[in-house]
Each structure stands twice: as C-alpha cells, then as structure tokens.
Design an enzyme around this catalytic site. Structure first.
Site, mmCIF file in Angstrom:
data_model
loop_
_atom_site.group_PDB
_atom_site.id
_atom_site.type_symbol
_atom_site.label_atom_id
_atom_site.label_comp_id
_atom_site.label_asym_id
_atom_site.label_seq_id
_atom_site.Cartn_x
_atom_site.Cartn_y
_atom_site.Cartn_z
ATOM 1 N N TYR A 1 0.850 -1.202 0.000
ATOM 2 C CA TYR A 1 0.000 0.000 0.000
ATOM 3 C C TYR A 1 0.875 1.236 0.000
ATOM 4 C CZ TYR A 1 -5.002 -0.689 0.219
ATOM 5 O OH TYR A 1 -6.301 -0.917 -0.126
ATOM 6 N N GLU B 1 -0.592 4.814 -0.324
ATOM 7 C CA GLU B 1 -1.421 6.017 -0.487
ATOM 8 C C GLU B 1 -0.582 7.266 -0.291
ATOM 9 O OE1 GLU B 1 -4.964 5.830 1.903
ATOM 10 O OE2 GLU B 1 -5.608 3.997 0.906
ATOM 11 N N ASP C 1 -7.733 13.570 -24.686
ATOM 12 C CA ASP C 1 -7.769 12.166 -24.271
ATOM 13 C C ASP C 1 -7.100 11.375 -25.387
ATOM 14 O OD1 ASP C 1 -8.349 9.529 -23.753
ATOM 15 O OD2 ASP C 1 -10.362 9.933 -23.001
ATOM 16 N N THR D 1 -4.821 6.125 -21.369
ATOM 17 C CA THR D 1 -4.585 4.802 -20.814
ATOM 18 C C THR D 1 -3.180 4.396 -21.254
ATOM 19 O OG1 THR D 1 -5.683 3.859 -22.737
ATOM 20 C CG2 THR D 1 -6.989 4.033 -20.726
ATOM 21 N N LYS E 1 -3.064 0.639 -24.722
ATOM 22 C CA LYS E 1 -3.541 0.527 -26.107
ATOM 23 C C LYS E 1 -2.317 0.607 -27.033
ATOM 24 C CE LYS E 1 -8.225 2.082 -25.020
ATOM 25 N NZ LYS E 1 -8.305 2.796 -23.726
ATOM 26 N N ARG F 1 -2.525 -2.542 -18.169
ATOM 27 C CA ARG F 1 -3.805 -1.834 -18.052
ATOM 28 C C ARG F 1 -3.679 -0.796 -16.957
ATOM 29 N NH1 ARG F 1 -7.329 -4.600 -21.181
ATOM 30 N NH2 ARG F 1 -8.897 -3.035 -20.735
HETATM 31 N N1 DSN Z 1 -13.025 0.445 -23.993
HETATM 32 C C1 DSN Z 1 -12.097 1.324 -24.668
HETATM 33 C C2 DSN Z 1 -12.049 1.048 -26.115
HETATM 34 O O1 DSN Z 1 -12.247 -0.096 -26.520
HETATM 35 O O2 DSN Z 1 -11.802 1.953 -26.906
HETATM 36 C C3 DSN Z 1 -12.387 2.726 -24.387
HETATM 37 O O3 DSN Z 1 -12.611 2.920 -23.039
#
Ligand code: DSN
Length: 420
Positions: free
Chosen positions: A56, A58, A202, A228, A231, A237
């Site tokens: 942990y 925090e 974003d 994120t 991707k 993730r």
């Molecule tokens: N779920 C993601 C996507 O597939 O683009 C976006 O949050």
C-alpha cells in the site's frame, strides 16, 4: 505455454491456470484487431506479476500514509520521469487506475457539478466519460456534445467552435475511441482559448502513436492530457494524467485523495517498463508500422467494397459500416471471431441501429503490428474478413471453420510475447 511460465499457479490452482493458458493460446491463434488492445512485452508482464502488488502506498513520494516506501517511491518516480521525458510534459501522475477514473479526476480537479463541459458524442466516436448521458459525467455535469459531419465522417471544427461559443464550457475534451482521423489539437486549442475553457486531450487510443511520432502531439496545445497505458502505448492496463505545471497540484489531489486510495504499484512498475520501451528507436518504427498497416488494411477493405467511415484512416483505427454488405456489426463480429478474427461491433456516426446491435465494426492494427504482420499481409487479412462475412450471409458455417484453420496456421509463424 504462457510466458513467463506459471508453474506455481498450475500447482496451486490448476483449473485457473488452465484458463490462463487457454487465453494465451487464444491470443496466439487469433488475428486480434480490437483497436484498444495490444500484446505487452514479457518484461511488462513480469513487472505486473511481482511482489509490488503486496504494498500500500497512499499518497505521493515523500508524503505517504504508510511506511516502507523505500523502493516504491523510486519506482513511481521512475515512471513519472519517463512519462515526462517521453511526452515532453511538465507533470505526470501515474496512479490513475484506468482511463475512466483518470478522466473523472480531471472533472474533480477542474470543474464543479453542474458546470458545462463539452466532448465528442459517444456514437460519433467519443468516450463515455466525455459527457455521454449514461455516464456520471453526463449526469453530474451539463454536457454538450459535438459529432462529425454526415458527408465526411470527420469532426467539423466550425461546429465545435459555434457550440463552444454558444455554451461556454469549462472543459473541452478532444479525442475518443472510434476516431480514424488525425486530431487537430491546435484547432481545438484555439477554440478552447477563445471561450476560456481548459482543453483536455484524451489520447488513450493514440498515445503510442504520439510517443512514436506517428501522430501529432497535444503537448503545447492541451493543458491536460489523459491516456490509458495499454492501447497503442503497449503497457499494462492503467492510465496517466499529464499536464502543464499549473494544473499539477489540482490533478494530483483529485486522483488521491479525491478519487482513489492506494496506487497499484505493480502496474506503476509495468508502466515504467513500457515507457522505457516506447522511448527506444524501435518503438518509432512500430508506431509508423501500425499506421502503415492500418492504411494498407483500409485500402484492401475499400478494394473489396467495404464502406469505411471517413473513407479511410490516418491512425491505427478503422471504422467500417456494414450496411451495404447486408449484415449488422454484431453478427459480423461474432462470425469473424469464429473465423479467428477478433474485433468489436461498434456504432457508426448517425447509426440508425442500437449500440448493442449497431451497423459497424471497429478494427485496429496495434496488436497485429506487434505480432510482426506488415503491409504485405494486410490484403490477406482483408480477404479473410470479406470471405467470413460472405460465408455468414450465405449461412456457410464450414467456410468459417476453414478460415479459422487458415488463420491459425498463418499466425503460427508470428511469435507472440506472452506465449512460448
Ligand atoms: N473500452 C475502450 C475502447 O475499446 O476503446 C475505451 O474505453
């Protein structure tokens, strides 16, 4: 078998280990075209599966609410420094659990409930958290939404400007989940400046392309950047928030203690690994290849009479309207999955059908590019897609099985990180 190997898990919980092995083999056997997915490196997988999950932490480095941070502080600092260097930003927060919480932290930091915010509508290619009605962001804020032009499938910046002038939003989000074209960050910045809004880029889908120089960067245009990490950036993730120095404190406070408790330290470490990988010259080549593959796949699909939203792609993503092929997105996606080609059904702009049974499918080339497929292989991928859809329309199930066998045989020549 899964790589790194999981012998302890296999001994302790064979049933679960079997399922993980099954998933690894499934990923090996499929042409994975889900635009938001990828294959992380074995190094990222290793970092994710470490004792860091026990801890942990925090707070932030030097100001934690738990003792024993001698190593975690250094790991988090490494991730932050690598993010700042890779993207060229003043500030990075690497604690956000995923994209939606990252965006919620932006709202918490920079707006108050009831404020007007602006983003791209989900069915046009935006994200739930850009103010779509069913999301907390659409319920707790006065969200106004822009879309794309019907004739071009592209964002109409004149419409965005008019809407911003009329509504005077506090935040403007650009970016999304189904945008096949380059995002014009300078134009969005000009609009945001004119109406006194903070511009939030974003870049979840395109972060790896930005890092690898295959998409223009929002830095210097958007004051806040959310992404994120799993991707095109090819990390675990997770998510990050980046910003100008001015917004650093507010964003950090919104992430912790505003929205979250302890950061997921194993994810932070894996983000640090992925950021180091993305800073290497071969990642630039990867990003360029992702785009080249998407363009080649788009051309091959167009050549087979498929209807692509906006007529093609500038990035990793293709949005395909299947109306002219006489099949809905969902049955097509399900048949393609049986044929060894994995993608997701997706609404297309101005879709007359419902989101759970829409007209289109979304494809992306991030994962297959990691796998080593190149532009020469894209016509074959398009041929399988075309053949599987035709077979589905003809009710020819054996043909689907034949394609799946061809796909699996073809992919056996392409190594997959995570499988040996
Ligand atoms: N779920 C993601 C996507 O597939 O683009 C976006 O949050």
């Amino acid at each position: 078998m899964h790589q790194p190997a999981i012998p302890h898990l296999a001994a302790a919980d064979p049933e679960l280990a079997q399922l993980i092995e099954g998933e690894a083999k499934r990923q090996f056997d499929k042409v994975r075209l889900i635009a938001s997915e990828n294959y992380v490196s074995t190094a990222v997988l290793e970092a994710t599966g470490t004792v860091l999950t026990n801890k942990y932490s925090e707070g932030y480095a030097g100001k934690r609410y738990y003792e024993g941070q001698q190593f975690v502080d250094q790991i988090e600092a490494m991730a932050i420094e690598r993010a700042k260097a890779l993207f060229g930003v003043d500030h990075a927060n690497v604690q956000t659990y995923s994209g939606s919480p990252a965006n919620l932290a932006v709202y918490l930091a920079l707006a108050a409930p009831g404020d007007t915010v602006m983003g791209m509508a989900l069915p046009a290619g935006g994200h739930l958290t850009h103010g779509w009605s069913v999301s907390a962001t659409g319920k707790w804020f006065r969200a106004v939404q822009y879309g794309v032009r019907k004739d071009t499938g592209r964002i109409d910046l004149d419409e965005v400007r008019d809407l911003a002038r009329a509504e005077r939003p506090k935040l403007i989000f650009c970016g999304g989940t189904a945008i096949p074209r380059t995002i014009d960050f300078p134009a969005f910045a000009e609009i945001a400046k004119e109406v006194g809004a903070v511009l939030v880029a974003d870049i979840a889908h395109i972060a790896g392309l930005v890092a690898g120089g295959a998409h223009p960067s929002p830095v210097g245009h958007a004051q806040v950047i959310s992404t994120t990490t799993h991707k095109t950036l090819r990390g675990p993730r997770g998510a990050m928030l980046m910003s100008d120095a001015e917004y650093a404190k507010a964003l950090d406070k919104a992430v912790f203690p505003g929205l979250q408790g302890g950061p997921h330290n194993h994810t932070t470490a894996a983000i640090a690994v992925a950021l180091a990988e993305a800073a290497r010259p071969d990642f630039r080549e990867y990003a360029a290849n992702v785009v080249a593959n998407a363009k080649a796949l788009a051309d091959a699909l167009l050549g087979r009479g498929f209807d692509l939203v906006s007529g093609g792609t500038d990035n990793h993503l293709i949005l395909m309207d299947l109306t002219s092929k006489g099949i809905g997105g969902k049955p097509a996606a399900q048949a393609l999955d049986r044929a060894g080609i994995e993608l997701n059904y997706n609404t297309v702009p101005f879709d007359p059908r419902k989101p759970f049974d829409p007209s289109g499918v979304r494809l992306g080339t991030s994962a297959i590019t990691t796998r080593g497929l190149g532009v020469d292989q894209m016509p074959q991928v398009a041929e399988w897609i075309d053949r599987a859809i035709a077979a589905t329309n003809d009710g020819d199930d054996p043909a689907i099985g034949t394609i799946a066998a061809e796909v699996s045989e073809f992919l056996s020549a392409y190594p997959m990180p995570g499988w040996a």
